[in-house]
Design an enzyme around this catalytic site. Structure first.
Site, PDB file in Angstrom:
ATOM      1  N   GLY A  10      40.812 -28.528 -15.182  1.00  0.00           N
ATOM      2  CA  GLY A  10      39.930 -27.640 -14.411  1.00  0.00           C
ATOM      3  C   GLY A  10      40.444 -26.208 -14.450  1.00  0.00           C
ATOM      4  N   GLY A  13      38.137 -23.027 -13.907  1.00  0.00           N
ATOM      5  CA  GLY A  13      37.388 -22.848 -12.661  1.00  0.00           C
ATOM      6  C   GLY A  13      38.026 -21.854 -11.708  1.00  0.00           C
ATOM      7  N   GLY A  16      41.758 -22.819 -10.929  1.00  0.00           N
ATOM      8  CA  GLY A  16      42.540 -22.746 -12.169  1.00  0.00           C
ATOM      9  C   GLY A  16      42.763 -21.304 -12.595  1.00  0.00           C
ATOM     10  N   TYR A 148      31.819 -37.527  -3.121  1.00  0.00           N
ATOM     11  CA  TYR A 148      32.969 -36.650  -3.385  1.00  0.00           C
ATOM     12  C   TYR A 148      34.168 -37.069  -2.530  1.00  0.00           C
ATOM     13  CZ  TYR A 148      35.197 -31.930  -3.501  1.00  0.00           C
ATOM     14  OH  TYR A 148      36.034 -30.855  -3.637  1.00  0.00           O
ATOM     15  N   LYS A 152      37.789 -38.750  -3.768  1.00  0.00           N
ATOM     16  CA  LYS A 152      39.037 -37.994  -3.601  1.00  0.00           C
ATOM     17  C   LYS A 152      40.026 -38.722  -2.694  1.00  0.00           C
ATOM     18  CE  LYS A 152      37.957 -33.489  -5.218  1.00  0.00           C
ATOM     19  NZ  LYS A 152      39.030 -32.962  -6.036  1.00  0.00           N
ATOM     20  N   LYS A 199      23.401 -13.626  -3.062  1.00  0.00           N
ATOM     21  CA  LYS A 199      22.125 -13.378  -2.366  1.00  0.00           C
ATOM     22  C   LYS A 199      22.087 -11.966  -1.779  1.00  0.00           C
ATOM     23  CE  LYS A 199      21.204 -18.201  -1.322  1.00  0.00           C
ATOM     24  NZ  LYS A 199      21.316 -19.292  -0.353  1.00  0.00           N
TER      25      LYS A 199
HETATM   26  P1  NAP Z   1      35.117 -25.071 -10.271  1.00  0.00           P
HETATM   27  O1  NAP Z   1      35.287 -23.612 -10.212  1.00  0.00           O
HETATM   28  O2  NAP Z   1      33.749 -25.651 -10.212  1.00  0.00           O
HETATM   29  O3  NAP Z   1      35.859 -25.622 -11.572  1.00  0.00           O
HETATM   30  C1  NAP Z   1      35.786 -26.967 -11.900  1.00  0.00           C
HETATM   31  C2  NAP Z   1      36.665 -27.190 -13.086  1.00  0.00           C
HETATM   32  O4  NAP Z   1      36.639 -28.581 -13.428  1.00  0.00           O
HETATM   33  C3  NAP Z   1      36.221 -26.416 -14.317  1.00  0.00           C
HETATM   34  O5  NAP Z   1      37.366 -25.995 -15.023  1.00  0.00           O
HETATM   35  C4  NAP Z   1      35.468 -27.474 -15.116  1.00  0.00           C
HETATM   36  O6  NAP Z   1      35.463 -27.216 -16.503  1.00  0.00           O
HETATM   37  C5  NAP Z   1      36.308 -28.694 -14.809  1.00  0.00           C
HETATM   38  N1  NAP Z   1      35.587 -29.943 -15.012  1.00  0.00           N
HETATM   39  C6  NAP Z   1      34.489 -30.374 -14.334  1.00  0.00           C
HETATM   40  N2  NAP Z   1      34.089 -31.559 -14.839  1.00  0.00           N
HETATM   41  C7  NAP Z   1      34.958 -31.876 -15.839  1.00  0.00           C
HETATM   42  C8  NAP Z   1      35.062 -32.960 -16.744  1.00  0.00           C
HETATM   43  N3  NAP Z   1      34.200 -33.983 -16.711  1.00  0.00           N
HETATM   44  N4  NAP Z   1      36.064 -32.948 -17.658  1.00  0.00           N
HETATM   45  C9  NAP Z   1      36.934 -31.914 -17.702  1.00  0.00           C
HETATM   46  N5  NAP Z   1      36.904 -30.869 -16.858  1.00  0.00           N
HETATM   47  C10 NAP Z   1      35.913 -30.846 -15.945  1.00  0.00           C
HETATM   48  O7  NAP Z   1      35.934 -25.789  -9.103  1.00  0.00           O
HETATM   49  P2  NAP Z   1      37.075 -25.228  -8.145  1.00  0.00           P
HETATM   50  O8  NAP Z   1      36.398 -24.678  -6.964  1.00  0.00           O
HETATM   51  O9  NAP Z   1      38.049 -24.417  -8.929  1.00  0.00           O
HETATM   52  O10 NAP Z   1      37.751 -26.597  -7.709  1.00  0.00           O
HETATM   53  C11 NAP Z   1      39.033 -26.978  -8.165  1.00  0.00           C
HETATM   54  C12 NAP Z   1      39.510 -28.130  -7.309  1.00  0.00           C
HETATM   55  O11 NAP Z   1      39.588 -27.687  -5.954  1.00  0.00           O
HETATM   56  C13 NAP Z   1      38.572 -29.319  -7.319  1.00  0.00           C
HETATM   57  O12 NAP Z   1      39.331 -30.507  -7.392  1.00  0.00           O
HETATM   58  C14 NAP Z   1      37.858 -29.219  -5.986  1.00  0.00           C
HETATM   59  O13 NAP Z   1      37.448 -30.477  -5.531  1.00  0.00           O
HETATM   60  C15 NAP Z   1      38.921 -28.607  -5.117  1.00  0.00           C
HETATM   61  N6  NAP Z   1      38.444 -27.893  -3.921  1.00  0.00           N
HETATM   62  C16 NAP Z   1      37.588 -26.831  -4.064  1.00  0.00           C
HETATM   63  C17 NAP Z   1      37.160 -26.166  -2.908  1.00  0.00           C
HETATM   64  C18 NAP Z   1      36.221 -24.979  -2.978  1.00  0.00           C
HETATM   65  O14 NAP Z   1      35.807 -24.475  -1.914  1.00  0.00           O
HETATM   66  N7  NAP Z   1      35.875 -24.480  -4.164  1.00  0.00           N
HETATM   67  C19 NAP Z   1      37.609 -26.576  -1.643  1.00  0.00           C
HETATM   68  C20 NAP Z   1      38.495 -27.641  -1.563  1.00  0.00           C
HETATM   69  C21 NAP Z   1      38.905 -28.296  -2.707  1.00  0.00           C
HETATM   70  P3  NAP Z   1      34.304 -26.275 -17.178  1.00  0.00           P
HETATM   71  O15 NAP Z   1      34.607 -24.870 -16.769  1.00  0.00           O
HETATM   72  O16 NAP Z   1      34.473 -26.469 -18.618  1.00  0.00           O
HETATM   73  O17 NAP Z   1      33.009 -26.775 -16.629  1.00  0.00           O
HETATM   74  O1  GFB Z   2      30.654 -23.684   1.389  1.00  0.00           O
HETATM   75  P1  GFB Z   2      29.795 -24.712   1.979  1.00  0.00           P
HETATM   76  O2  GFB Z   2      28.648 -25.192   1.193  1.00  0.00           O
HETATM   77  O3  GFB Z   2      30.721 -25.899   2.340  1.00  0.00           O
HETATM   78  O4  GFB Z   2      29.286 -24.082   3.399  1.00  0.00           O
HETATM   79  P2  GFB Z   2      30.934 -27.038   3.403  1.00  0.00           P
HETATM   80  C1  GFB Z   2      28.209 -24.608   4.042  1.00  0.00           C
HETATM   81  C2  GFB Z   2      27.918 -23.866   5.340  1.00  0.00           C
HETATM   82  O5  GFB Z   2      27.483 -22.541   5.057  1.00  0.00           O
HETATM   83  C3  GFB Z   2      26.775 -24.563   6.055  1.00  0.00           C
HETATM   84  C4  GFB Z   2      26.094 -22.403   5.417  1.00  0.00           C
HETATM   85  O6  GFB Z   2      26.883 -24.367   7.449  1.00  0.00           O
HETATM   86  C5  GFB Z   2      25.549 -23.833   5.480  1.00  0.00           C
HETATM   87  O7  GFB Z   2      24.424 -23.931   6.340  1.00  0.00           O
HETATM   88  N1  GFB Z   2      25.426 -21.556   4.418  1.00  0.00           N
HETATM   89  C6  GFB Z   2      24.692 -20.438   4.687  1.00  0.00           C
HETATM   90  C7  GFB Z   2      25.428 -21.731   3.076  1.00  0.00           C
HETATM   91  N2  GFB Z   2      24.202 -19.917   3.575  1.00  0.00           N
HETATM   92  C8  GFB Z   2      24.656 -20.685   2.532  1.00  0.00           C
HETATM   93  C9  GFB Z   2      24.509 -20.615   1.125  1.00  0.00           C
HETATM   94  O8  GFB Z   2      23.854 -19.730   0.552  1.00  0.00           O
HETATM   95  N3  GFB Z   2      25.158 -21.581   0.385  1.00  0.00           N
HETATM   96  C10 GFB Z   2      25.903 -22.573   0.976  1.00  0.00           C
HETATM   97  N4  GFB Z   2      26.526 -23.466   0.193  1.00  0.00           N
HETATM   98  N5  GFB Z   2      26.028 -22.671   2.324  1.00  0.00           N
HETATM   99  C11 GFB Z   2      31.512 -28.317   1.260  1.00  0.00           C
HETATM  100  C12 GFB Z   2      31.362 -29.708   0.701  1.00  0.00           C
HETATM  101  O9  GFB Z   2      31.036 -28.322   2.513  1.00  0.00           O
HETATM  102  O10 GFB Z   2      32.895 -27.971   1.349  1.00  0.00           O
HETATM  103  C13 GFB Z   2      32.007 -29.784  -0.599  1.00  0.00           C
HETATM  104  O11 GFB Z   2      29.995 -30.066   0.659  1.00  0.00           O
HETATM  105  C14 GFB Z   2      33.348 -29.044  -0.713  1.00  0.00           C
HETATM  106  O12 GFB Z   2      32.103 -31.124  -0.950  1.00  0.00           O
HETATM  107  C15 GFB Z   2      33.502 -27.819   0.172  1.00  0.00           C
HETATM  108  O13 GFB Z   2      34.419 -29.876  -0.584  1.00  0.00           O
HETATM  109  C16 GFB Z   2      34.937 -27.391   0.402  1.00  0.00           C
HETATM  110  O14 GFB Z   2      32.213 -26.733   4.069  1.00  0.00           O
HETATM  111  O15 GFB Z   2      29.786 -27.294   4.295  1.00  0.00           O
END
Ligand code: NAP
Ligand code: GFB
Length: 329
Positions: A10, A13, A16, A148, A152, A199
């Site tokens: 990853g 992303g 990463g 999800y 995990k 947005k």
């Molecule tokens: P991201 O920006 O969507 O990046 C996802 C990464 O996973 C990309 O490098 C993607 O590769 C790779 N990937 C997806 N499917 C794959 C597959 N089938 N085989 C190989 N690589 C694959 O995600 P992120 O936000 O950096 O998340 C990284 C980690 O943090 C994840 O485990 C996620 O669950 C965790 N996490 C994220 C958040 C958050 O708010 N973003 C919060 C808590 C935990 P490509 O670029 O080639 O598609």
């Molecule tokens: O970041 P988000 O989707 O993560 O935030 P979660 C959702 C909150 O933001 C909700 C509000 O209360 C939504 O109603 N919100 C307002 C919006 N405007 C927007 C918008 O334009 N986009 C989004 N996405 N939300 C995720 C999990 O939950 O948390 C995932 O579903 C992931 O699995 C991530 O692990 C860390 O905290 O609700």
């Protein structure tokens, strides 16, 4: 760590690319900078689909990692998770396959250490707050996260099994909501901060209202991706235990979605109308997590102030609009 090869799955992303930024910009040899003898590999899905065992083995054969930070996952914000609800098997199965392949291949190829990434949304929905590392399996997750979260959670179970049966040095990190440069800024499938930045940018550009989904009342903890990257590097070098660590700002640093939207309006310098679409879902109301274990182990850590981190993110988005993940075709 000499002759160390760190493979980041990853690696293309949000998280990463933040690890890449930190490892390349912190002073060499410092706590979070590159050390002599280290090679860091940032793999994307184009180097191998980790749902497939053969492609996973090929990736490990190519780089022969001694250490693995496993970030790859099918990821999305609330609305993407809900969109997939009818076929929630996809979120469950893709993530189960990716995780199982990475863990098993790390064991087979004798990786010295593996850190997998969980999320605070894997915790039970109904549980006493704050969340801490002991509560992962104490009840079902919020229904919006079914696939999800269950996939995990299993990583924690697998880590214990690999340690008990084979003595593997596998562990996991549990971040809260992350944001920063290289995020997914898709209007619908992204997390709240990148979604709202995009947005708000369009509302300013097109002179249209800025519409925030839900009531704006839910509370979240946000961690800047560059801070999270440092915490992963710390775990890689200084933490050797199978039990997970929550990587988060303090539980007293929850902010409401309205406060997030206000901060984005300021960072984007938007002066138009701003409303809430209360017909859209709020998701979980809150999920405050404790960072006590982290801060005790690290002996403190200085997080980037939220507004400063948001400014860096907005600035990156504006400069990289043409190539960023915005969902445009
Ligand atoms: P991201 O920006 O969507 O990046 C996802 C990464 O996973 C990309 O490098 C993607 O590769 C790779 N990937 C997806 N499917 C794959 C597959 N089938 N085989 C190989 N690589 C694959 O995600 P992120 O936000 O950096 O998340 C990284 C980690 O943090 C994840 O485990 C996620 O669950 C965790 N996490 C994220 C958040 C958050 O708010 N973003 C919060 C808590 C935990 P490509 O670029 O080639 O598609
Ligand atoms: O970041 P988000 O989707 O993560 O935030 P979660 C959702 C909150 O933001 C909700 C509000 O209360 C939504 O109603 N919100 C307002 C919006 N405007 C927007 C918008 O334009 N986009 C989004 N996405 N939300 C995720 C999990 O939950 O948390 C995932 O579903 C992931 O699995 C991530 O692990 C860390 O905290 O609700």
């Amino acid at each position: 760590m000499s002759n160390t090869v760190v493979l980041i799955t990853g690696g293309s992303g949000l998280v990463g690319q933040a690890i890449r930024h930190v490892i390349e910009t912190e002073p060499e040899g410092s706590r979070f900078g590159k050390k002599p003898g280290e090679t860091w590999i940032f793999a994307s899905s184009s180097e191998g689909d980790l749902r497939d065992p053969a492609q996973t083995r090929q990736l490990f054969e190519k780089y022969k990692p001694t250490h693995v930070i496993h970030l790859a996952a099918l990821v999305g914000g609330l609305f993407k998770n809900m969109k997939y609800k009818a076929s929630r098997l996809t979120f469950l199965r893709d993530n189960i396959l990716i995780n199982d392949n990475v863990l098993q291949t790390s064991y087979e190829r004798k990786a010295q250490k593996l850190i997998s990434c969980l999320s605070t949304c894997v915790f039970p929905d109904k549980v006493e707050y704050p969340l801490d590392e002991h509560k992962i399996h104490s009840g079902p997750p919020h229904e919006s996260n079914f696939g999800y979260a269950h996939a995990k959670r299993m990583v924690d179970v697998q880590n214990h099994a690999y340690k008990e049966e084979f003595g593997c040095n596998f562990t996991s990190a549990i971040p809260t909501n992350v944001f920063g440069p290289h995020d997914n800024f898709d209007l619908e499938d992204s997390h709240v901060i990148p979604g709202l930045i995009h947005k708000c940018y369009l509302a300013k550009k097109n002179n249209t209202p800025f519409v925030v989904s839900g009531t704006g009342k839910p509370l979240r903890q946000f961690i800047f991706s560059w801070d999270l990257a440092k915490l992963f590097i710390w775990m890689l070098r200084e933490y050797d235990d199978v039990e997970p660590v929550i990587l988060s700002v303090g539980e007293d640093e929850e902010v409401s979605i309205k406060e997030v939207a206000d901060a984005i309006v300021k960072a984007v310098n938007f002066r138009g109308d701003y409303t809430f679409d209360t017909s859209r879902a709020d998701g979980q109301f809150r999920k405050p997590a404790s960072n006590k274990k982290l801060l005790t182990l690290m002996n403190g850590f200085e997080f980037t102030p939220f507004e400063k981190a948001l400014d860096i993110t907005v600035d990156w988005f504006l400069k990289n609009y043409d190539t960023a993940r915005t969902g445009k075709v």
